[in-house]
Motif scaffolding. Structure first.
Motif, mmCIF file in Angstrom:
data_model
loop_
_atom_site.group_PDB
_atom_site.id
_atom_site.type_symbol
_atom_site.label_atom_id
_atom_site.label_comp_id
_atom_site.label_asym_id
_atom_site.label_seq_id
_atom_site.Cartn_x
_atom_site.Cartn_y
_atom_site.Cartn_z
ATOM 1 N N GLU A 170 0.832 -1.210 0.000
ATOM 2 C CA GLU A 170 0.000 0.000 0.000
ATOM 3 C C GLU A 170 0.864 1.257 0.000
ATOM 4 O OE1 GLU A 170 -4.044 -1.342 2.386
ATOM 5 O OE2 GLU A 170 -2.207 -0.932 3.530
ATOM 6 N N HIS A 175 -15.879 12.581 -3.771
ATOM 7 C CA HIS A 175 -16.272 11.659 -4.833
ATOM 8 C C HIS A 175 -15.160 11.522 -5.872
ATOM 9 C CE1 HIS A 175 -20.224 11.015 -3.287
ATOM 10 N NE2 HIS A 175 -20.629 12.272 -3.466
ATOM 11 N N TYR A 224 -12.305 9.353 -4.439
ATOM 12 C CA TYR A 224 -12.617 7.915 -4.462
ATOM 13 C C TYR A 224 -12.451 7.341 -5.868
ATOM 14 C CZ TYR A 224 -14.390 7.727 0.340
ATOM 15 O OH TYR A 224 -14.507 7.744 1.716
ATOM 16 N N ARG A 225 -12.846 8.109 -6.879
ATOM 17 C CA ARG A 225 -12.697 7.633 -8.264
ATOM 18 C C ARG A 225 -11.220 7.454 -8.612
ATOM 19 N NH1 ARG A 225 -16.678 11.527 -9.369
ATOM 20 N NH2 ARG A 225 -15.087 12.921 -10.247
ATOM 21 N N ALA A 265 -8.737 7.021 -6.542
ATOM 22 C CA ALA A 265 -8.198 5.920 -5.729
ATOM 23 C C ALA A 265 -8.474 4.578 -6.388
ATOM 24 C CB ALA A 265 -8.805 5.963 -4.329
ATOM 25 N N GLU A 266 -9.688 4.404 -6.893
ATOM 26 C CA GLU A 266 -10.045 3.146 -7.537
ATOM 27 C C GLU A 266 -9.309 2.962 -8.852
ATOM 28 O OE1 GLU A 266 -14.040 0.718 -9.039
ATOM 29 O OE2 GLU A 266 -14.237 2.653 -8.012
ATOM 30 N N ASP A 267 -9.222 4.034 -9.634
ATOM 31 C CA ASP A 267 -8.568 3.953 -10.945
ATOM 32 C C ASP A 267 -7.074 3.672 -10.824
ATOM 33 O OD1 ASP A 267 -10.998 4.479 -12.110
ATOM 34 O OD2 ASP A 267 -10.594 6.617 -12.475
ATOM 35 N N GLU A 268 -6.427 4.229 -9.787
ATOM 36 C CA GLU A 268 -4.972 4.154 -9.680
ATOM 37 C C GLU A 268 -4.492 3.213 -8.578
ATOM 38 O OE1 GLU A 268 -3.201 8.032 -9.530
ATOM 39 O OE2 GLU A 268 -4.489 8.830 -11.121
ATOM 40 N N GLY A 269 -5.409 2.569 -7.885
ATOM 41 C CA GLY A 269 -5.023 1.632 -6.843
ATOM 42 C C GLY A 269 -4.398 2.283 -5.625
ATOM 43 N N THR A 276 -4.525 4.062 -1.739
ATOM 44 C CA THR A 276 -5.229 3.903 -0.465
ATOM 45 C C THR A 276 -5.819 5.242 -0.047
ATOM 46 O OG1 THR A 276 -3.786 2.104 0.274
ATOM 47 C CG2 THR A 276 -5.011 3.301 1.970
ATOM 48 N N PHE A 277 -7.127 5.263 0.169
ATOM 49 C CA PHE A 277 -7.798 6.499 0.573
ATOM 50 C C PHE A 277 -7.625 6.706 2.078
ATOM 51 C CE2 PHE A 277 -11.411 9.061 1.967
ATOM 52 C CZ PHE A 277 -11.384 10.104 1.037
#
Length: 408
Positions: free
Chosen positions: A66, A129, A132-133, A135-139, A141-142
């Motif tokens: 991470e 928002h 979060y997008r 974070a998901e696209d680039e892997g 950790t939020f």
């Protein structure tokens, strides 16, 4: 749920990583407000706010994978700087999503800590928002600014220090945005002494936690001096803790936050941002509520834009009658300005600036208007200056009275 043991463990981890900030007695404000007031100076943290604490604890818990991929956070400025600062220290990449209204000074300081800054969204929720997008696209950790047990534990170490320095404190006043700081402090304070009264403070534009607890919908949003606590949706974890442990949440008006910033600068020589001054604003608004009690108030941040600070301090001087702007009607002929300066000087006023207006269409051709900015002792002194000018035949208007824009 965050426990006292977790907060104590976080305190051990934070040794040498953040500043153990002082709890100082505010002697002048104590005398003026009738309580024994102590200020917890989290504005002295390296990044200027308490967010250093929770950010470090959360980042220190990441796995090796991470940490290599990096972290992302959403913040109007203080959480952003805390995450960026500790990410750089721990050798991990950081991306910070900030709303478009974030103060320029906070944006630049976040970039200076080596973070990639993405400016998007007209509210904190819109920025969240987007974060979060990404974070998901680039892997990535939020790192949540408040609704996270590790973050709450880190912020709670502030409460441990308050109790160590002032074990007989009766009331602790804490600004609330998402509620992470209050949740942590309340957890340790109520465990140490259930009689301690916990009072939260929110901006009148963003009373999101109070609304959530009461089931009301009074929040209007908008521009606030307390941008650090301008949160529309409080945390689920924090709401549960605050509902159980906090006696009351006070909502303060913008003018009281402004007054608190000014009073802290003048009386205690502290530079404090709007969110950081919110607790003192609550005491200024209702001094009788805290009278006779030993009160600890958390100054949670000091990251205020210098132009805004300058404006607030100047407005405070105007409100106190120590700076005034007068518009004086004159006959446009030699020697008149010298007469005006002489009259003001004899009253003890000190001229700072003069604006001579003779070219505007609403001023007769043989007349002019002079705007004089001057330093005065108080409101009565302004009245004396105006009276002397009128005695010498000069019509005068006060342009700088923030309360009533009047004519004497």
């Amino acid at each position: 749920m965050t426990t006292v043991e977790a907060i104590r463990s976080a305190a051990e981890q934070l040794r040498g990583q953040v500043i153990r900030t002082p709890l100082v007695r505010a002697s002048r404000l104590s005398e003026q407000l009738g309580c024994d007031l102590f200020l917890k100076l989290e504005n002295l943290q390296h990044t200027g706010s308490f967010k250093d604490r929770g950010a470090y604890i959360r980042l220190s818990k990441l796995s090796g994978d991470e940490a290599r991929r990096g972290v992302i956070a959403m913040s109007a400025g203080n959480h952003a700087q805390g995450v960026a600062y500790h990410a750089r220290r721990l050798g991990m990449p950081a991306t910070i999503v900030m709303p478009e209204f974030a103060p320029f000074s906070k944006v630049e300081r976040t970039r200076a800590f080596g973070a990639r800054v993405v400016l998007t969204g007209d509210t904190l929720d819109a920025s969240a928002h987007a974060a979060y997008r990404i974070a998901e696209d680039e892997g990535l950790t939020f790192v949540h600014p408040f609704d996270d047990e590790d973050v709450i534990a880190g912020q709670g170490t502030t409460g441990l220090e308050i109790l160590e320095d002032c074990p007989d404190v009766e009331t602790i006043v804490v600004p609330i945005g998402g509620g992470g700081l209050m949740s942590g402090i309340a957890t340790v304070a109520k465990h140490a002494n259930p009689a301690i009264e916990m009072v939260g403070v929110e901006s009148e534009f963003f009373p999101s936690m109070r609304d959530a607890l009461q089931g009301t919908a009074t929040m209007t949003g908008g521009s606030t001096l307390a941008d650090g606590i301008a949160v529309k949706v409080p945390g689920k974890l924090t709401k549960a803790i605050i509902e159980r442990l906090v006696a009351d949440i006070v909502v303060v008006a913008e003018n009281m936050i402004e007054a608190a910033i000014h009073r802290l600068a003048e009386e205690q020589k502290l530079v404090v941002e709007g969110a950081g001054a919110a607790g003192v604003a609550a005491i200024l608004a209702e001094p009788e509520r805290f009278a006779g009690r030993k009160v600890a108030c958390v100054i949670c941040g000091g990251n205020i834009d210098l132009k805004l600070l300058s404006s607030i301090l100047t407005r405070g001087l105007i409100r106190d009658g120590r700076v005034a702007r007068l518009r004086i009607g004159i006959i446009d002929q030699p020697g008149v300005l010298a007469r005006i300066a002489s009259i003001i000087a004899k009253t003890g006023g000190n001229i700072i600036e003069v604006y001579h207006q003779r070219l505007f269409y609403d001023v007769p051709a043989k007349q002019a208007e002079v705007d004089v900015v001057l330093e005065t002792r108080n409101a009565q002194h302004i009245e004396e200056v105006v009276a002397r000018l009128k005695e010498h035949g000069f019509p005068v208007r006060i342009l700088s009275d923030l309360s009533q824009q009047g004519t004497l």
